[in-house]
Structures are given as structure tokens and as C-alpha cells.
Design an enzyme around this catalytic site. Structure first.
Site, short mmCIF file in Angstrom:
data_model
loop_
_atom_site.label_atom_id
_atom_site.label_comp_id
_atom_site.label_asym_id
_atom_site.label_seq_id
_atom_site.Cartn_x
_atom_site.Cartn_y
_atom_site.Cartn_z
N CYS B 78 0.84 -1.21 0.00
CA CYS B 78 0.00 0.00 0.00
C CYS B 78 0.87 1.26 0.00
O CYS B 78 1.74 1.42 0.86
CB CYS B 78 -0.89 0.02 1.23
SG CYS B 78 -1.70 1.62 1.46
N ILE B 79 0.58 2.16 -0.92
CA ILE B 79 1.44 3.33 -1.07
C ILE B 79 1.38 4.26 0.15
O ILE B 79 2.42 4.74 0.61
CB ILE B 79 1.12 4.09 -2.38
CG1 ILE B 79 2.16 5.20 -2.61
CG2 ILE B 79 -0.29 4.67 -2.39
CD1 ILE B 79 2.17 5.73 -4.02
#
Lengths: 126, 130, 100
Positions: B78-79
Site C-alpha cells: 500500500c502506497i
């Protein structure tokens, strides 16, 4: 990408805020989930009910020095997220009442929540 | 059957990543499809290639990378969670003006929408965490 | 549906909550530190005896053995599985809820 598919997503929160980041990052998933036009059921069980306590008093520059993200719960209705469920036993065990919460919720007993759980396609637990 | 897996904890501190790996491997060996493994919260730390575990222990990061190579497994970090914790790929490092990147082979960085899509596309979602 | 519990009942309420929300015939898998809830001779034994009347309960053998015990310490009625068995439980049950 996934047009036309609507699944029932339950976001099951069981952790208190601030002590760990789960509550905040869970909320970030919830907002994205709503943008995908999936059914969103937000459930608070065990210490998760503390996430909804009103009057959380902290900011980056005062108190514990952490952003107060609880206001985001108030923004949920702008995303058409209105299914917020609180487990009654968890709430009363912690000395809380509906009046303590930052947003309106539906208080349910464990049998009702258990039934809701069974109907889900996806349960993301935090 | 099509599964998705969510890993919420980093390597070594919790058993979550180990269990997720064993589950994923067993599912693939049974002939199931893993649509995606999504790494969230401290789980993003599974994606740094800079870990150097003792030689007589498992290498959790390499293990994921190798499984990815063997089965063409989609490992997504997840960024937002990754940025908080200093996990960067080449492009993100450039974009953020950082002097280095650390994403391991087989992993890619993307948005939370990938987790929702994993839930939509797969027939089962299994969560590993603390 | 399938419930997974990976925490020791001596430390967390995960098992308690799981048992409170599971419905009859649901499957419950105890793994990681959750396996301590499956052992005979603990103060959770009577809770689990009651639970076994309502639910199908499974325990992850590699986690039991890693913690210095053999399956013979697991309560009768709790079924041993390995990771392939975990996968099988996920195949058979939907949704899956992880009581972390």
C-alpha cells in the site's frame, strides 16, 4: 476494472485509537471502499468502540502530538456511508452510551451482528 | 478457487507474515489462484529488500519474492502505508526527492483501491495480522 | 463461515469475542498463539467443551508442535489441520473473519 460488481464489505474494528495505527488506517480503507461503490458495513466491537468516542482532544501540535482523525467519522456520510454498527455488550462493558459517540450509530446485540457477519462477502478486520 | 490475502504486520515481529506465506504457498500448491497479496499497516515492511536476517533463519522478504517469481504472484504494498514507513520504489523515491529506494523484487507499490479490488475479484479474502 | 483466532486466550479477548459472534455450525481455526486455547488442562477447557457442542473447531498442528507440544495435548474433538487443511477450510466456508 470491476464495474457492476457490488459486494458486501464489512470493516470490523476491534482496536482503540492512538495506541496503534489500525483505527486510522482502517478508516482510510473504508473511504476507498466507498469510492468503489461497494456496500460498506462499519462495525465496532471490543476496544474498537473507543474509536467513536467524541471530544478526542489532540493535534499534531498539542497533547500527544498526533493528528485527531476522529473528525473523519463525521465525513463518512458525505461518502454515503451510513451503516455504522456498535456492539452493545462492548459498549456497555466499557461504560459508554450512545451519547458518547461522535456520530450516530446503530447499537446492535451480538446475535444481530453475528447475522450481519454471515451475510458478508468480504470481512476486513483491523 | 480465487483467493486474496491481506498481511497487516511486518516480518519477524509477528508470525502474521509467516502464516500468510505458508497459507499462500499451500493454496498455490493445491492449484488455487491467489489473485493478490496486499500488504498494509506495518505489513509494508515485508517489501524492503534491505533486510539482512541471520543466515540460519528464514529470509521472509526473499521468500515472498521467490514465491512471486515461481507463481507470478501479485504482491502489492500500500502506497500510503509505505510512504509513512519509508518503503519506496524507484519512481516514488524520485517523486519524493529521496536519495534511495528499497522495494524488493516481485513487489509493487500501489493504492488502497488494489485491496478493494482484491476483495471484489477474489472468492475469499483471508486476513493475517495482530 | 470461518473464524480464525491467532491470539492466546490468556492475553486477549479474541477467542471470547469469536465464540460470542460465531453461529452454530461455523468453523473456528485456532492457529499461531491461538493454539493455546485448544489445549487440555487449561482454564479455558470448560469454555471449549461448551464451544465444541456448537462449532467445528480446528487447530494448526505446526503451531502446536512449534510451541513444544504434540497433538495429544489438544482437547478431544478439536480437529488437527496443517496449512493445506487451513486452505481447505477457506474453500468450504465464506466469509472468513480473523479475530486478531
Amino acid at each position: 476494472m470491476s464495474e457492476g460488481v457490488t459486494k458486501k464489505f464489512m470493516y470490523l474494528n476491534r482496536k482503540a485509537p492512538y495506541g496503534t495505527i489500525y483505527a486510522l488506517e482502517s478508516l482510510e480503507v473504508v473511504l476507498i471502499g466507498a469510492a468503489f461503490e461497494q456496500e460498506v458495513n462499519l462495525v465496532f466491537i471490543d476496544d474498537g468502540v473507543y474509536q467513536l468516542k467524541g471530544n478526542q482532544n489532540t493535534s499534531v501540535n498539542s497533547g500527544i502530538g498526533v493528528k485527531d482523525f476522529s473528525k473523519t467519522y463525521r465525513a463518512l456520510e458525505d461518502y454515503d456511508i451510513d451503516k455504522l454498527y456498535v456492539d452493545k455488550d462492548s459498549m456497555t462493558a466499557r461504560g459508554l452510551t450512545e451519547g458518547d459517540f461522535i456520530v450516530p450509530v446503530q447499537v446492535m446485540d451480538s446475535a444481530q451482528l453475528a447475522e450481519l457477519m454471515q451475510q458478508q462477502d468480504v470481512i476486513l478486520s483491523f | 478457487m480465487k483467493f486474496s490475502v491481506l498481511v497487516n504486520e511486518g516480518p519477524y515481529q509477528h508470525q502474521a507474515s509467516d502464516s500468510a506465506y505458508q497459507f499462500t504457498k499451500a493454496a498455490l500448491e493445491k492449484g488455487h489462484e491467489i489473485f493478490r497479496v496486499f500488504f498494509y499497516h506495518d505489513g509494508v515492511n515485508n517489501g524492503t529488500r534491505l533486510t539482512v536476517p541471520p543466515q540460519d533463519d528464514r529470509n521472509i522478504v526473499n521468500r515472498w519474492s521467490e514465491l512471486s517469481k515461481q507463481y507470478n504472484l501479485d504482491l502489492v504494498v500500500c502506497i500510503a502505508a509505505a510512504q509513512r514507513r519509508g518503503i519506496l520504489d524507484v519512481n516514488e523515491a524520485k517523486r519524493q526527492g529521496k536519495d534511495s529506494n528499497n522495494l524488493a523484487d516481485g513487489f509493487r507499490i500501489s493504492g488502497l483501491g488494489q485491496l478493494i479490488e482484491a476483495g471484489i475479484q477474489a472468492e475469499r479474502m483471508v486476513v493475517f495480522g495482530d | 463461515m470461518l473464524h480464525t483466532v491467532n491470539k492466546s486466550p490468556f492475553e486477549r479477548v479474541s477467542l471470547d469475542s469469536c465464540l460470542r459472534f460465531a453461529k452454530p455450525k461455523d468453523a473456528i481455526l485456532l492457529y499461531e498463539d491461538g493454539v493455546y486455547g485448544a489445549l487440555a488442562g487449561t482454564r479455558f477447557e470448560s469454555t471449549m467443551t461448551e464451544a465444541l457442542k456448537k462449532f467445528r473447531i480446528y487447530v494448526m498442528v505446526p503451531d502446536v508442535e512449534a510451541r513444544g507440544m504434540k497433538v495429544d495435548r489438544v482437547m478431544a474433538g478439536i480437529q488437527p489441520v496443517d496449512y493445506a487443511g487451513f486452505v481447505g477450510l477457506v474453500e468450504e466456508n465464506c466469509p472468513v473473519q480473523a479475530w486478531l
